[in-house]
Write a protein that holds these residues in place. Structure first.
Motif, PDB file in Angstrom:
ATOM      1  N   ALA A   1       8.323   5.055  -8.478  1.00  0.00           N
ATOM      2  CA  ALA A   1       9.479   4.214  -8.159  1.00  0.00           C
ATOM      3  C   ALA A   1       9.108   3.170  -7.100  1.00  0.00           C
ATOM      4  CB  ALA A   1      10.635   5.084  -7.678  1.00  0.00           C
ATOM      5  N   ILE A   2       8.362   3.597  -6.094  1.00  0.00           N
ATOM      6  CA  ILE A   2       7.937   2.666  -5.046  1.00  0.00           C
ATOM      7  C   ILE A   2       7.045   1.579  -5.621  1.00  0.00           C
ATOM      8  CG2 ILE A   2       6.511   2.456  -2.959  1.00  0.00           C
ATOM      9  CD1 ILE A   2       7.441   5.359  -2.278  1.00  0.00           C
TER      10      ILE A   2
ATOM     11  N   THR B   1       4.353   6.125   2.723  1.00  0.00           N
ATOM     12  CA  THR B   1       3.540   7.329   2.614  1.00  0.00           C
ATOM     13  C   THR B   1       4.276   8.409   1.842  1.00  0.00           C
ATOM     14  OG1 THR B   1       4.372   8.278   4.685  1.00  0.00           O
ATOM     15  CG2 THR B   1       2.429   6.876   4.835  1.00  0.00           C
ATOM     16  N   LEU B   2       3.494   9.223   1.129  1.00  0.00           N
ATOM     17  CA  LEU B   2       4.002  10.412   0.453  1.00  0.00           C
ATOM     18  C   LEU B   2       2.970  11.518   0.636  1.00  0.00           C
ATOM     19  CD1 LEU B   2       5.192   8.875  -2.953  1.00  0.00           C
ATOM     20  CD2 LEU B   2       6.680   9.672  -1.097  1.00  0.00           C
TER      21      LEU B   2
ATOM     22  N   ARG C   1       4.196  16.666  -8.900  1.00  0.00           N
ATOM     23  CA  ARG C   1       5.158  16.092  -9.851  1.00  0.00           C
ATOM     24  C   ARG C   1       6.173  15.229  -9.109  1.00  0.00           C
ATOM     25  NH1 ARG C   1       7.855  20.028 -14.168  1.00  0.00           N
ATOM     26  NH2 ARG C   1       5.627  20.165 -14.641  1.00  0.00           N
ATOM     27  N   ASN C   2       6.631  15.698  -7.954  1.00  0.00           N
ATOM     28  CA  ASN C   2       7.579  14.920  -7.162  1.00  0.00           C
ATOM     29  C   ASN C   2       6.918  13.706  -6.527  1.00  0.00           C
ATOM     30  OD1 ASN C   2       9.650  16.729  -7.758  1.00  0.00           O
ATOM     31  ND2 ASN C   2       9.219  18.006  -5.972  1.00  0.00           N
ATOM     32  N   VAL C   3       5.640  13.837  -6.144  1.00  0.00           N
ATOM     33  CA  VAL C   3       4.908  12.675  -5.645  1.00  0.00           C
ATOM     34  C   VAL C   3       4.844  11.604  -6.729  1.00  0.00           C
ATOM     35  CG1 VAL C   3       2.659  11.825  -4.848  1.00  0.00           C
ATOM     36  CG2 VAL C   3       3.533  13.993  -3.979  1.00  0.00           C
ATOM     37  N   MET C   4       4.563  11.999  -7.945  1.00  0.00           N
ATOM     38  CA  MET C   4       4.488  11.044  -9.057  1.00  0.00           C
ATOM     39  C   MET C   4       5.818  10.325  -9.253  1.00  0.00           C
ATOM     40  SD  MET C   4       1.535  10.668 -10.533  1.00  0.00           S
ATOM     41  CE  MET C   4       2.126   9.871 -12.030  1.00  0.00           C
TER      42      MET C   4
ATOM     43  N   VAL D   1       0.827  -1.207   0.000  1.00  0.00           N
ATOM     44  CA  VAL D   1       0.000   0.000   0.000  1.00  0.00           C
ATOM     45  C   VAL D   1       0.860   1.255   0.000  1.00  0.00           C
ATOM     46  CG1 VAL D   1      -1.861   1.244   1.153  1.00  0.00           C
ATOM     47  CG2 VAL D   1      -1.713  -1.249   1.389  1.00  0.00           C
ATOM     48  N   LEU D   2       0.539   2.162  -0.908  1.00  0.00           N
ATOM     49  CA  LEU D   2       1.116   3.500  -0.899  1.00  0.00           C
ATOM     50  C   LEU D   2       0.013   4.468  -0.497  1.00  0.00           C
ATOM     51  CD1 LEU D   2       3.376   5.545  -1.510  1.00  0.00           C
ATOM     52  CD2 LEU D   2       2.582   5.572  -3.893  1.00  0.00           C
ATOM     53  N   VAL D   3       0.210   5.195   0.609  1.00  0.00           N
ATOM     54  CA  VAL D   3      -0.761   6.174   1.082  1.00  0.00           C
ATOM     55  C   VAL D   3      -0.269   7.563   0.698  1.00  0.00           C
ATOM     56  CG1 VAL D   3      -1.980   7.124   3.065  1.00  0.00           C
ATOM     57  CG2 VAL D   3      -1.378   4.694   3.026  1.00  0.00           C
ATOM     58  N   VAL D   4      -1.089   8.310  -0.032  1.00  0.00           N
ATOM     59  CA  VAL D   4      -0.745   9.679  -0.408  1.00  0.00           C
ATOM     60  C   VAL D   4      -1.736  10.633   0.252  1.00  0.00           C
ATOM     61  CG1 VAL D   4       0.360   9.043  -2.574  1.00  0.00           C
ATOM     62  CG2 VAL D   4      -2.072   9.515  -2.548  1.00  0.00           C
ATOM     63  N   SER D   5      -1.248  11.824   0.586  1.00  0.00           N
ATOM     64  CA  SER D   5      -2.090  12.786   1.287  1.00  0.00           C
ATOM     65  C   SER D   5      -1.608  14.191   0.975  1.00  0.00           C
ATOM     66  CB  SER D   5      -2.053  12.542   2.791  1.00  0.00           C
ATOM     67  OG  SER D   5      -0.723  12.620   3.279  1.00  0.00           O
TER      68      SER D   5
END
Length: 385
Positions: free
Chosen positions: A123-124, A105-106, A115-118, A79-83
Motif C-alpha cells: 500500500a505504501i 519503516t515496517l 504477510r502483514n508486512v507485504m 524509501v521503505l525500510v523493512v527489518s
C-alpha cells in the motif's frame, strides 16, 4: 552539452535520472520480504545486504551509513525500510529522514509476520508509485551530475580502448562542472607517480599514496602477495601480465584532469571535479559504494565482461574487445570494437558514450537494468558476534 539532458527535479532542487522506490532490508532476515515487495510494484528495487545484526563499532556504522546512502541516492524517490525488529529499521530510516527524503519503516515482528508486512508495504509503495509517476522530466545541466567510474573483467582492450574512451569523456564532464568519482585503490599500484603529477596539492598526493598503501598493508596482514593474485586469472587470459600494467590501464578511465582529493567509502564528492573514493576493488562492493555516494550513473569499462550493475545508479557497460562484443552483446551498452579494427577514433568513442549517457538519463534502460543483473554488497570491516 546541456542539450537533451532530461531528469526529475526534486522538491529540494536536486536532480535524479530515475524515479525509483527503494525497499531496503535493514537486516538480512528481512531480505526475502523486501525482494517480494519490490517485485510487486513497478519501479521498486530491492536493496538487500547481508548481515545487519551482530555487527559492532565501525563495521556497523559503515553498514548503516551505506544503506542510508543508497536510500538517499538522488535517483530514489522514496524509501521503505523493512527489518526483523523496529530498532534496526529505524536507525537506517533516521539518516534517510534527516536528508529530507520520504521514508517509512515496517518490521516483521511489529507487523506480526511477513504477510502483514507485504500488505502494508505494498500500500505504501503503490501510493508513492502514483506520486512519482506524476513527475515529468525537465532539462538539466550535466554540471549537476555525479558520475561513478568503474572497470572490471579487464583485459588488454580495457587499457587500450574502453578506459581511455571513458577518460576522454571524464575530462569533458569535469570541464562542464560535474563530479567524477573513481575508486579501486588496489588497482592503482604502480601508478603512484602518475597520480602524484595530477594531485591538486602535495597533501592530496599524500592522501592518495596513503590510501593505496592501506590496501597493500591489508594484503600483507593476510600474508597475501598482491603480485601473485593480481592480475586475476581472467585478466591474465585477456593479455595482462603485471599489476602495474593493469593499474595503468585502469587509471586511464579517470582522464587527465587534476585529482581534487580522497573521499571515504560511500561518501559524496564535496565539490565539482575528479575524486578518488577509498573502496575495495571487487565490482559489486565498489559500485555499491559509488551509488551510496550519490552517483547518478556509473560508466563501467569491461573487456572479458563483468555483467553486474547497480540497482540505483544505471550502470553503462562499455567494451572494446571484439570477441566479447560479439559473443555477449546483450550485456554491452556501448560496443567499441570498431576502434580495434581502426574504423573509429577514441574521440568518437567518447562521444558515443556521452550519447548513451544522455539516452539513459532520458529513461533508456541499461543492459544490466533490462536483464536484472543488479546487486549490492556492503564491505565488511569486522567479524560478526
Amino acid at each position: 552539452m546541456a542539450e537533451n539532458w532530461l531528469g526529475f527535479r526534486r522538491a529540494d532542487g536536486t536532480l535524479g535520472i530515475r524515479n525509483l522506490l527503494a525497499v531496503i532490508s535493514a537486516t538480512d532476515a528481512a531480505n526475502p520480504v523486501a525482494r517480494r515487495l519490490a517485485a510487486a510494484v513497478p519501479d521498486a528495487v530491492a536493496l538487500t545486504p547481508l548481515y545487519g545484526r551482530g555487527q559492532l563499532g565501525d563495521d556497523l556504522d559503515l553498514s548503516i551509513s551505506t544503506m542510508a546512502g543508497l536510500g538517499l541516492n538522488p535517483n530514489v524517490y522514496a524509501v521503505l525500510v523493512v527489518s526483523l525488529e523496529p530498532v534496526a529499521g529505524e536507525r537506517v530510516a533516521a539518516l534517510i529522514r534527516s536528508g529530507g527524503k520520504p521514508v517509512e519503516t515496517l518490521s516483521i515482528q511489529g507487523c506480526l509476520g511477513t504477510r502483514n508486512v507485504m500488505e502494508a508495504g505494498r500500500a505504501i509503495l503503490e501510493r508513492w508509485q502514483a506520486e512519482a509517476a506524476a513527475l515529468e522530466r525537465s532539462a538539466f545541466s550535466p554540471a549537476e551530475l555525479t558520475i561513478g567510474l568503474e572497470c572490471g573483467g579487464s583485459d588488454s582492450s580495457s587499457g587500450l580502448v574502453s578506459n581511455p574512451a571513458i577518460g576522454i569523456l571524464c575530462d569533458r564532464m569535469v570541464d562542464a562542472g560535474a563530479r567524477l568519482v573513481f575508486s579501486e585503490p588496489v588497482e592503482l599500484l604502480g601508478g603512484e607517480e602518475a597520480l602524484d603529477a595530477r594531485a591538486a596539492s602535495p597533501d592530496v598526493a599524500r592522501q592518495v599514496r596513503e590510501t593505496i598503501l592501506k590496501y597493500e598493508r591489508i594484503a600483507e596482514a593476510a600474508h597475501v602477495n598482491l603480485n601473485a593474485v593480481n592480475p586475476a586469472p581472467d585478466n591474465i587470459k585477456g593479455g595482462l601480465t603485471t599489476i602495474e600494467e593493469k593499474s595503468l590501464g585502469a587509471m586511464c578511465k579517470s582522464g587527465s584532469r587534476p585529482l581534487r582529493g580522497v573521499i571515504g567509502y560511500g561518501a559524496a564528492a564535496p565539490a565539482p571535479g575528479l575524486w578518488l573514493m577509498d573502496a575495495p576493488a571487487p565490482a559489486t562492493e565498489n559500485i555499491t559504494a559509488l551509488s551510496a555516494g550519490g552517483a547518478h550513473i556509473i560508466l563501467f569499462g569491461t573487456g572479458a565482461l563483468n555483467s553486474i550493475g547497480s540497482p540505483v545508479s544505471p550502470t553503462i557497460k562499455i567494451c572494446g574487445n571484439p570477441r566479447t562484443c560479439a559473443a555477449m552483446a546483450e550485456h554491452i551498452d556501448v560496443p567499441l570494437d570498431d576502434i580495434v579494427t581502426g574504423d573509429t577514433s577514441l574521440a568518437e568513442a567518447a562521444a558515443r558514450i556521452e550519447t548513451c549517457m544522455r539516452d539513459v538519463a532520458r529513461g533508456t534502460l541499461t543492459a544490466a537494468e533490462r536483464l536484472g543483473e543488479l546487486e549490492i554488497a556492503i564491505s565488511r570491516i569486522r567479524p560478526s558476534i
